[in-house]
Design a protein around this motif. Sequence first.
Motif, PDB file in Angstrom:
ATOM      1  N   UNK A   1       0.807  -1.225   0.000  1.00 42.22           N
ATOM      2  CA  UNK A   1       0.000   0.000   0.000  1.00 42.22           C
ATOM      3  C   UNK A   1       0.837   1.271   0.000  1.00 42.22           C
ATOM      4  N   UNK A   2       1.965   1.242   0.749  1.00 46.58           N
ATOM      5  CA  UNK A   2       2.758   2.473   0.858  1.00 46.58           C
ATOM      6  C   UNK A   2       4.235   2.298   0.500  1.00 46.58           C
ATOM      7  N   UNK A   3       4.685   1.054   0.375  1.00 50.00           N
ATOM      8  CA  UNK A   3       6.069   0.813  -0.009  1.00 50.00           C
ATOM      9  C   UNK A   3       7.068   0.783   1.127  1.00 50.00           C
ATOM     10  N   UNK A   4       6.606   0.995   2.364  1.00 46.69           N
ATOM     11  CA  UNK A   4       7.522   0.978   3.512  1.00 46.69           C
ATOM     12  C   UNK A   4       7.977  -0.450   3.799  1.00 46.69           C
ATOM     13  N   UNK A   5       9.197  -0.614   4.317  1.00 46.40           N
ATOM     14  CA  UNK A   5       9.692  -1.964   4.652  1.00 46.40           C
ATOM     15  C   UNK A   5       8.791  -2.622   5.697  1.00 46.40           C
ATOM     16  N   UNK A   6       8.571  -3.936   5.563  1.00 51.36           N
ATOM     17  CA  UNK A   6       7.771  -4.669   6.533  1.00 51.36           C
ATOM     18  C   UNK A   6       8.637  -5.062   7.727  1.00 51.36           C
ATOM     19  N   UNK A   7       8.032  -5.085   8.889  1.00 57.16           N
ATOM     20  CA  UNK A   7       8.722  -5.487  10.113  1.00 57.16           C
ATOM     21  C   UNK A   7       8.173  -6.830  10.564  1.00 57.16           C
ATOM     22  N   UNK A   8       9.054  -7.739  10.932  1.00 53.01           N
ATOM     23  CA  UNK A   8       8.645  -9.057  11.409  1.00 53.01           C
ATOM     24  C   UNK A   8       8.473  -8.995  12.922  1.00 53.01           C
ATOM     25  N   UNK A   9       7.243  -9.233  13.377  1.00 53.49           N
ATOM     26  CA  UNK A   9       6.944  -9.251  14.808  1.00 53.49           C
ATOM     27  C   UNK A   9       6.307 -10.590  15.123  1.00 53.49           C
ATOM     28  N   UNK A  10       7.052 -11.425  15.824  1.00 54.54           N
ATOM     29  CA  UNK A  10       6.568 -12.778  16.079  1.00 54.54           C
ATOM     30  C   UNK A  10       6.516 -13.558  14.779  1.00 54.54           C
ATOM     31  N   UNK A  11       5.358 -14.164  14.503  1.00 52.87           N
ATOM     32  CA  UNK A  11       5.204 -14.956  13.286  1.00 52.87           C
ATOM     33  C   UNK A  11       4.579 -14.149  12.164  1.00 52.87           C
ATOM     34  N   UNK A  12       4.425 -12.833  12.360  1.00 53.60           N
ATOM     35  CA  UNK A  12       3.701 -12.023  11.384  1.00 53.60           C
ATOM     36  C   UNK A  12       4.559 -10.887  10.841  1.00 53.60           C
ATOM     37  N   UNK A  13       4.156 -10.415   9.649  1.00 52.78           N
ATOM     38  CA  UNK A  13       4.806  -9.275   9.025  1.00 52.78           C
ATOM     39  C   UNK A  13       3.876  -8.065   9.125  1.00 52.78           C
ATOM     40  N   UNK A  14       4.415  -6.922   9.543  1.00 50.11           N
ATOM     41  CA  UNK A  14       3.600  -5.730   9.713  1.00 50.11           C
ATOM     42  C   UNK A  14       4.227  -4.548   8.973  1.00 50.11           C
ATOM     43  N   UNK A  15       3.351  -3.689   8.455  1.00 57.72           N
ATOM     44  CA  UNK A  15       3.793  -2.387   7.990  1.00 57.72           C
ATOM     45  C   UNK A  15       3.732  -1.485   9.218  1.00 57.72           C
ATOM     46  N   UNK A  16       4.846  -0.882   9.593  1.00 58.87           N
ATOM     47  CA  UNK A  16       4.884  -0.046  10.790  1.00 58.87           C
ATOM     48  C   UNK A  16       4.872   1.446  10.451  1.00 58.87           C
ATOM     49  N   UNK A  17       4.560   1.742   9.187  1.00 60.18           N
ATOM     50  CA  UNK A  17       4.416   3.138   8.783  1.00 60.18           C
ATOM     51  C   UNK A  17       3.036   3.628   9.210  1.00 60.18           C
ATOM     52  N   UNK A  18       2.981   4.439  10.259  1.00 56.18           N
ATOM     53  CA  UNK A  18       1.692   4.887  10.806  1.00 56.18           C
ATOM     54  C   UNK A  18       0.916   5.765   9.837  1.00 56.18           C
ATOM     55  N   UNK A  19       1.592   6.295   8.797  1.00 58.07           N
ATOM     56  CA  UNK A  19       0.914   7.142   7.818  1.00 58.07           C
ATOM     57  C   UNK A  19       0.426   6.356   6.601  1.00 58.07           C
ATOM     58  N   UNK A  20       0.694   5.065   6.560  1.00 60.55           N
ATOM     59  CA  UNK A  20       0.263   4.214   5.445  1.00 60.55           C
ATOM     60  C   UNK A  20      -1.265   4.257   5.328  1.00 60.55           C
ATOM     61  N   UNK A  21      -1.819   4.545   4.139  1.00 64.99           N
ATOM     62  CA  UNK A  21      -3.282   4.620   3.986  1.00 64.99           C
ATOM     63  C   UNK A  21      -4.006   3.363   4.465  1.00 64.99           C
ATOM     64  N   UNK A  22      -3.461   2.198   4.162  1.00 64.81           N
ATOM     65  CA  UNK A  22      -4.097   0.952   4.602  1.00 64.81           C
ATOM     66  C   UNK A  22      -3.999   0.814   6.120  1.00 64.81           C
ATOM     67  N   UNK A  23      -2.880   1.249   6.692  1.00 64.63           N
ATOM     68  CA  UNK A  23      -2.712   1.199   8.140  1.00 64.63           C
ATOM     69  C   UNK A  23      -3.694   2.129   8.841  1.00 64.63           C
ATOM     70  N   UNK A  24      -3.860   3.327   8.278  1.00 64.66           N
ATOM     71  CA  UNK A  24      -4.775   4.296   8.886  1.00 64.66           C
ATOM     72  C   UNK A  24      -6.206   3.752   8.863  1.00 64.66           C
ATOM     73  N   UNK A  25      -6.603   3.198   7.734  1.00 61.49           N
ATOM     74  CA  UNK A  25      -7.953   2.647   7.630  1.00 61.49           C
ATOM     75  C   UNK A  25      -8.118   1.483   8.610  1.00 61.49           C
ATOM     76  N   UNK A  26      -7.114   0.617   8.668  1.00 58.55           N
ATOM     77  CA  UNK A  26      -7.171  -0.493   9.603  1.00 58.55           C
ATOM     78  C   UNK A  26      -7.212  -0.012  11.041  1.00 58.55           C
ATOM     79  N   UNK A  27      -6.483   1.078  11.328  1.00 56.97           N
ATOM     80  CA  UNK A  27      -6.453   1.622  12.687  1.00 56.97           C
ATOM     81  C   UNK A  27      -7.824   2.121  13.113  1.00 56.97           C
ATOM     82  N   UNK A  28      -8.551   2.745  12.180  1.00 55.38           N
ATOM     83  CA  UNK A  28      -9.887   3.255  12.495  1.00 55.38           C
ATOM     84  C   UNK A  28     -10.849   2.105  12.754  1.00 55.38           C
ATOM     85  N   UNK A  29     -10.821   1.100  11.885  1.00 55.28           N
ATOM     86  CA  UNK A  29     -11.717  -0.049  12.057  1.00 55.28           C
ATOM     87  C   UNK A  29     -11.383  -0.811  13.341  1.00 55.28           C
ATOM     88  N   UNK A  30     -10.106  -0.938  13.648  1.00 51.06           N
ATOM     89  CA  UNK A  30      -9.710  -1.609  14.896  1.00 51.06           C
ATOM     90  C   UNK A  30     -10.183  -0.809  16.098  1.00 51.06           C
TER      91      UNK A  30
END
Length: 293
Positions: free
Chosen positions: A15-44
């Motif tokens: 969604x934003x091109x930022x490097x993914x961070x591995x946390x536990x067994x999962x991969x996360x985008x840790x860019x708080x400004x990422x459009x998909x992250x922002x939308x997910x943050x609101x729904x969460x």
Amino acid sequence: ENGAGVWKMPGSCPACGAPLSVIGAHHFCVNASCPAQVKGAVFFFIGKDQMDIENLGPETIAASMDIAHIISDPADIYTADYDKLKEFAGFGEKKIALIREGVAKSRERPYERVLVSLGIPGLGQKAAELLIGAGYRCVDALVALAAGARTDQASAQTAADTLTAIHGIGRKTAETILTAFSDPVLLERIKRLREAGLRFCAEEKTAAPAGTLIFAGQTWCVTGSFERFNPRSKAMDQVKRYGGKTVAQVSGAVTHLLAGEGAGSKLAKAGELGIAVVSEGEFLDMLARIGVE
């Protein structure tokens, strides 16, 4: 086989091109400004196990973000002009009034719910309770710890060690918490939510008398909706006040499931595991026996 390629986990967020961070067994985008992250943050943020805002469900949020464009961050929920939704089908005066009422009520959610609702990976209900129990009773204490960790490598190590000294907080979770509370986007979100009246300090609670600890030794989970407990976290607050523990998911460790209207997969799993299922009426009877109405 048959010429099919092997799928490979991408190294960056699609969604934003930022490097993914591995946390536990999962991969996360840790860019708080990422459009998909922002939308997910609101729904969460509005989820039932988070702020659980009445009358502000996924469809209303989708309309507010994608059609009316009045919400683009969780903090916007408390400043949005919901009258702009009147231009769209299904949003009349009564609906708008109910949305505003639900948003206003959500300001009363306790600090631990607000903390979890920020959506920091690894900082769920249990971790929030552990942090509060260890003395981090206000978000400012976590922000200050994270600020100190930015000084140098030795300070970062000390800060992480401070959190991992709390039984139940692992190294990855500690590092994620410190990174999150150093993020300017999250800090600005916290500032705006605090200005909107949300609670960022835990309330002091008086201990319940020993004779009322009816849930001691029990672990409860909740599913469905209730007449007397809205949001349903209020029921779990009673469990904790009177000696019990609460968890978000049904497992073999759960002794009781409080089941309301519309109970789903948790109820089915409780049946498979032989967990005691308690109705709202039965739960109220339990409380009534110790004089709680």
